[in-house]
Design a protein around this motif. Structure first.
Motif, PDB file in Angstrom:
ATOM      1  N   TRP A  13       7.337   6.043  -4.855  1.00  6.30           N
ATOM      2  CA  TRP A  13       6.596   6.043  -6.129  1.00  6.30           C
ATOM      3  C   TRP A  13       7.271   7.090  -7.010  1.00  6.30           C
ATOM      4  O   TRP A  13       7.396   8.245  -6.631  1.00  6.30           O
ATOM      5  CB  TRP A  13       5.124   6.417  -5.934  1.00  6.30           C
ATOM      6  CG  TRP A  13       4.218   5.236  -5.767  1.00  6.30           C
ATOM      7  CD1 TRP A  13       3.611   4.835  -4.619  1.00  6.30           C
ATOM      8  CD2 TRP A  13       3.803   4.310  -6.792  1.00  6.30           C
ATOM      9  NE1 TRP A  13       2.850   3.716  -4.852  1.00  6.30           N
ATOM     10  CE2 TRP A  13       2.946   3.376  -6.180  1.00  6.30           C
ATOM     11  CE3 TRP A  13       4.082   4.165  -8.161  1.00  6.30           C
ATOM     12  CZ2 TRP A  13       2.355   2.319  -6.888  1.00  6.30           C
ATOM     13  CZ3 TRP A  13       3.488   3.115  -8.858  1.00  6.30           C
ATOM     14  CH2 TRP A  13       2.635   2.208  -8.222  1.00  6.30           C
ATOM     15  N   ASP A  54       5.777  -2.420  -7.701  1.00  8.73           N
ATOM     16  CA  ASP A  54       4.463  -2.153  -8.309  1.00  8.73           C
ATOM     17  C   ASP A  54       4.701  -1.171  -9.447  1.00  8.73           C
ATOM     18  O   ASP A  54       5.806  -0.608  -9.574  1.00  8.73           O
ATOM     19  CB  ASP A  54       3.487  -1.558  -7.277  1.00  8.73           C
ATOM     20  CG  ASP A  54       2.016  -1.800  -7.643  1.00  8.73           C
ATOM     21  OD1 ASP A  54       1.739  -2.071  -8.838  1.00  8.73           O
ATOM     22  OD2 ASP A  54       1.166  -1.722  -6.741  1.00  8.73           O
ATOM     23  N   GLN A  98       2.506   1.653 -12.415  1.00 10.78           N
ATOM     24  CA  GLN A  98       1.291   2.172 -13.040  1.00 10.78           C
ATOM     25  C   GLN A  98       1.571   2.196 -14.533  1.00 10.78           C
ATOM     26  O   GLN A  98       2.612   2.726 -14.969  1.00 10.78           O
ATOM     27  CB  GLN A  98       0.989   3.569 -12.512  1.00 10.78           C
ATOM     28  CG  GLN A  98      -0.415   3.992 -12.809  1.00 10.78           C
ATOM     29  CD  GLN A  98      -0.663   5.453 -12.469  1.00 10.78           C
ATOM     30  OE1 GLN A  98       0.251   6.275 -12.529  1.00 10.78           O
ATOM     31  NE2 GLN A  98      -1.890   5.775 -12.123  1.00 10.78           N
ATOM     32  N   ASP A 126      -2.435  -1.400 -12.570  1.00 14.84           N
ATOM     33  CA  ASP A 126      -1.363  -1.546 -11.584  1.00 14.84           C
ATOM     34  C   ASP A 126      -0.971  -3.026 -11.546  1.00 14.84           C
ATOM     35  O   ASP A 126      -1.484  -3.827 -12.340  1.00 14.84           O
ATOM     36  CB  ASP A 126      -1.775  -1.012 -10.204  1.00 14.84           C
ATOM     37  CG  ASP A 126      -2.930  -1.793  -9.620  1.00 14.84           C
ATOM     38  OD1 ASP A 126      -3.339  -2.821 -10.220  1.00 14.84           O
ATOM     39  OD2 ASP A 126      -3.439  -1.398  -8.560  1.00 14.84           O
ATOM     40  N   ARG A 127      -0.080  -3.365 -10.637  1.00 14.44           N
ATOM     41  CA  ARG A 127       0.435  -4.749 -10.632  1.00 14.44           C
ATOM     42  C   ARG A 127      -0.708  -5.764 -10.549  1.00 14.44           C
ATOM     43  O   ARG A 127      -0.719  -6.759 -11.268  1.00 14.44           O
ATOM     44  CB  ARG A 127       1.389  -4.921  -9.445  1.00 14.44           C
ATOM     45  CG  ARG A 127       1.917  -6.327  -9.330  1.00 14.44           C
ATOM     46  CD  ARG A 127       2.964  -6.434  -8.239  1.00 14.44           C
ATOM     47  NE  ARG A 127       3.540  -7.768  -8.201  1.00 14.44           N
ATOM     48  CZ  ARG A 127       4.634  -8.090  -7.531  1.00 14.44           C
ATOM     49  NH1 ARG A 127       5.277  -7.172  -6.840  1.00 14.44           N
ATOM     50  NH2 ARG A 127       5.099  -9.328  -7.537  1.00 14.44           N
ATOM     51  N   LYS A 128      -1.688  -5.453  -9.664  1.00  9.95           N
ATOM     52  CA  LYS A 128      -2.768  -6.413  -9.461  1.00  9.95           C
ATOM     53  C   LYS A 128      -3.601  -6.548 -10.731  1.00  9.95           C
ATOM     54  O   LYS A 128      -3.880  -7.649 -11.201  1.00  9.95           O
ATOM     55  CB  LYS A 128      -3.623  -5.918  -8.291  1.00  9.95           C
ATOM     56  CG  LYS A 128      -4.552  -6.934  -7.778  1.00  9.95           C
ATOM     57  CD  LYS A 128      -4.953  -6.645  -6.344  1.00  9.95           C
ATOM     58  CE  LYS A 128      -5.991  -7.657  -5.922  1.00  9.95           C
ATOM     59  NZ  LYS A 128      -7.239  -7.046  -5.537  1.00  9.95           N
ATOM     60  N   PHE A 132       3.536  -7.695 -15.455  1.00  6.93           N
ATOM     61  CA  PHE A 132       4.403  -7.026 -14.473  1.00  6.93           C
ATOM     62  C   PHE A 132       5.842  -7.560 -14.594  1.00  6.93           C
ATOM     63  O   PHE A 132       6.819  -6.815 -14.468  1.00  6.93           O
ATOM     64  CB  PHE A 132       3.855  -7.247 -13.054  1.00  6.93           C
ATOM     65  CG  PHE A 132       4.651  -6.536 -12.004  1.00  6.93           C
ATOM     66  CD1 PHE A 132       4.733  -5.150 -11.989  1.00  6.93           C
ATOM     67  CD2 PHE A 132       5.353  -7.243 -11.024  1.00  6.93           C
ATOM     68  CE1 PHE A 132       5.504  -4.482 -11.036  1.00  6.93           C
ATOM     69  CE2 PHE A 132       6.110  -6.589 -10.067  1.00  6.93           C
ATOM     70  CZ  PHE A 132       6.184  -5.203 -10.080  1.00  6.93           C
ATOM     71  N   LYS A 148       6.828   1.749  -8.491  1.00  2.48           N
ATOM     72  CA  LYS A 148       6.991   1.772  -7.031  1.00  2.48           C
ATOM     73  C   LYS A 148       8.296   1.033  -6.731  1.00  2.48           C
ATOM     74  O   LYS A 148       8.413  -0.171  -6.998  1.00  2.48           O
ATOM     75  CB  LYS A 148       5.820   1.080  -6.339  1.00  2.48           C
ATOM     76  CG  LYS A 148       5.866   1.198  -4.831  1.00  2.48           C
ATOM     77  CD  LYS A 148       4.639   0.538  -4.212  1.00  2.48           C
ATOM     78  CE  LYS A 148       4.595   0.752  -2.716  1.00  2.48           C
ATOM     79  NZ  LYS A 148       3.419   0.096  -2.116  1.00  2.48           N
TER      80      LYS A 148
END
Ligand code: FDA
Length: 526
Positions: A138, A196, A198, A208-210, A217, A235
């Motif tokens: 990260w 990933d 932020q 975040d990615r989700k 993304f 990430k």
């Protein structure tokens, strides 16, 4: 009379930028949960450190003159709440934000704007957290690539990241614009190696990615910095590198058959093993034989393996170069970063040093790029050499960087970076000059435009492709006020080809009012 004085006073203070700026500062302290911490990361023009902070990462000194527009305020957030307050207050008070990570934008767009603006500088957002076991890290967006390489090497000499060659580049801008370096023919672009992120959007939401979804993304991994919001951290996927790598650099002048070697290089470089990143740099030098000007072509590459493994490959595929054992050096991967930054024999800690030195010459420069899909002819090459011999080109360098490898196998639409299969190589045009010559900057810029025009018949067409991270405002720009899809398509298709339309869709969804904008940001559909 009193009314007139009041109006005059108001106009005067407005023209000096006092009104929006003071309201903005007040808003920041009201909006921040802890006004004492935010006050320590705000630099107004009255602050004695303002110029030092501003200039700390102005990497192209063309944009550091007294005439260059300067930000009203610089904020160097140390907490996510500082970003949220800055975005909220900038929107409220009509100030534009320019986000800066490493400050390498070739056109200075991370710290220059023609409207009242605030620089959000991520210098305090640069932690690097490496997890060797899971091969991920990260990395906060304000870290420079040197910090990433160093922190990975601290824990493992056989892992790395597909980062750029120059260690002082910020990961924020690097990945936002695609990002290619020593490992890109083996592992792809920086953006291909992000799993990933932020991110903070125009409404201050931390995603975040989700939570951001796959479209956004996708867009932030190559769609160009400064268009969608602010990336706080990435990430990264860490990739394996051998304990021993080999580097070489072989110079040949025109008198030593450089032209024929480049013609041959064009045919084979993109087919060399993925473990190499062959390039050829061309510049003018004084011939050692008779002191006249000639062109030196320097053929170089990293090879992910030993000299014993490399030599038979080169002997078989490119015997004309005559690469010998003496031309090659073995080292660790992290040492090869020092080598390509011309920092051999320096301690690795130099990679943590954010002070900039440009290994390619002067710190005033203009850059352009092209993609080549068919080998160019000897006559065309001679024309290029003749322009490299012009007086304005005494410090210019033109580099052909081979494509192929995994770039041929990753689909164009995998990330916004579209320059994949079908490219033999990319051309990087760099003209640079020294401070004392900056009064003549136009003559150098004109030279780069002339060379670019000259190359038109020999490079990609419809669109004439260009690399988004080699930002070039000659390709077109948004208006200061309203942005137009048609206008932006001109440069947008050069950088992103058909991916431009998907980027516009993402932009329309995430930032419909176009708060995050600059001369080459992605416009929303109105
Ligand atoms: P900078 O901070 O100037 O940002 C560049 C752009 O991204 C700006 O529009 C900025 O607003 C935006 N941005 C920055 N941080 C952001 C964030 N956190 N969130 C959202 N937007 C953000 N490229 C390459 O691929 N391989 C290479 O080897 C090199 N080599 C190289 C050498 C030198 C000397 C220079 C000057 C440049 C390169 N480049 C390069 C180009 C480089 O990758 C490109 O300029 C990057 O955008 C620089 O990223 P920085 O963060 O340093 O720039």
């Amino acid at each position: 009379m009193l009314l007139l004085s009041l109006v005059l006073a108001a106009l005067l203070s407005f023209s000096m930028g006092a009104l929006p700026h003071e309201d903005f500062l007040q808003c920041l302290s009201l909006r921040s949960n802890d006004s004492s911490t935010i006050s320590s990361v705000i630099y107004t023009r009255n602050n004695p450190s303002y110029s030092t902070v501003l200039e700390s990462t102005i990497r192209n000194l063309r944009f550091n003159s007294t005439n260059t527009p300067k930000p009203l305020v610089i904020v160097t957030p140390s907490r996510t709440s500082h970003f949220q307050a800055t975005i909220y207050c900038s929107r409220k008070h009509g100030l534009q934000i320019r986000t800066r990570s490493g400050g390498h934008d070739y056109e200075g767009l991370s710290y220059v704007a023609k409207v009242p603006f605030v620089v959000v500088d991520l210098v305090n957002f640069r932690s690097v957290d490496v997890d060797v076991e899971n091969r991920v890290a990260w990395v906060q967006a304000g870290a420079i690539l040197g910090e990433v390489y160093y922190r990975i090497a601290e824990k493992s000499r056989t892992l790395s990241f597909a980062g750029g060659v120059f260690y002082s580049i910020g990961v924020g801008g690097y990945i936002s614009g695609g990002g290619f370096g020593l490992l890109f023919r083996k592992y792809g672009t920086g953006g291909d190696n992000v799993i990933d992120a932020q991110f903070i959007d125009v409404n201050g939401r931390i995603l975040d990615r989700k939570s951001m979804g796959e479209d956004l993304f996708w867009a932030i991994r190559g769609g160009g910095g400064g268009s969608f919001g602010i990336v706080l951290a990435w990430k990264l996927k860490l990739v394996p590198v051998p304990a021993t790598v080999t580097v070489f650099s072989v110079g040949r002048t025109l008198e030593q058959n450089a032209t024929q070697l480049i013609l041959r290089w064009q045919e084979i470089a993109h087919q060399l093993p993925d473990e190499m990143n062959p390039d050829v740099s061309m510049f003018s030098v004084n011939s050692t034989q008779d002191g006249r000007k000639t062109i030196l072509a320097s053929f170089s590459s990293l090879f992910l393996g030993t000299i014993d493994e490399l030599l038979p490959i080169m002997q078989q595929r490119f015997p004309e170069l005559g690469l010998s054992r003496q031309d090659c050096s073995e080292m660790s991967w992290i040492e090869s970063i020092l080598y390509f930054n011309q920092l051999q024999n320096q301690p690795l800690e130099i990679l943590l040093n954010r002070t900039f030195r440009n290994p390619l010459g002067g710190q005033y420069y203009k850059i352009k790029s092209d993609y080549v899909k068919e080998p160019i002819s000897e006559t065309a090459l001679n024309g290029l050499f003749s322009r490299l011999s012009d007086e304005e080109a005494s410090s210019a360098i033109i580099i052909f960087m081979a494509y192929g490898g995994i770039m041929d196998r990753i689909p164009e639409e995998a990330t916004p970076f579209p320059h994949r299969a079908g490219n033999l190589y990319k051309v990087y045009y760099n003209v640079n000059w020294q401070e004392q010559d900056n009064v003549n900057s136009q003559k150098y810029i004109d030279w780069s435009r002339r060379v670019y025009n000259y190359m038109t018949p020999f490079v990609s067409k419809s669109p004439r492709e260009a690399y988004a991270n080699y930002r070039d405002l000659d390709l077109g720009s948004n208006n200061v006020g309203i942005t137009s899809y048609t206008q932006a398509s001109v440069w947008g298709r050069k950088y992103f080809k058909n991916n431009f339309d998907r980027l516009v869709q993402v932009k329309t969804k995430i930032d419909p009012d176009n708060f995050f904008k600059h001369e080459q940001s992605i416009p929303p559909l109105h």
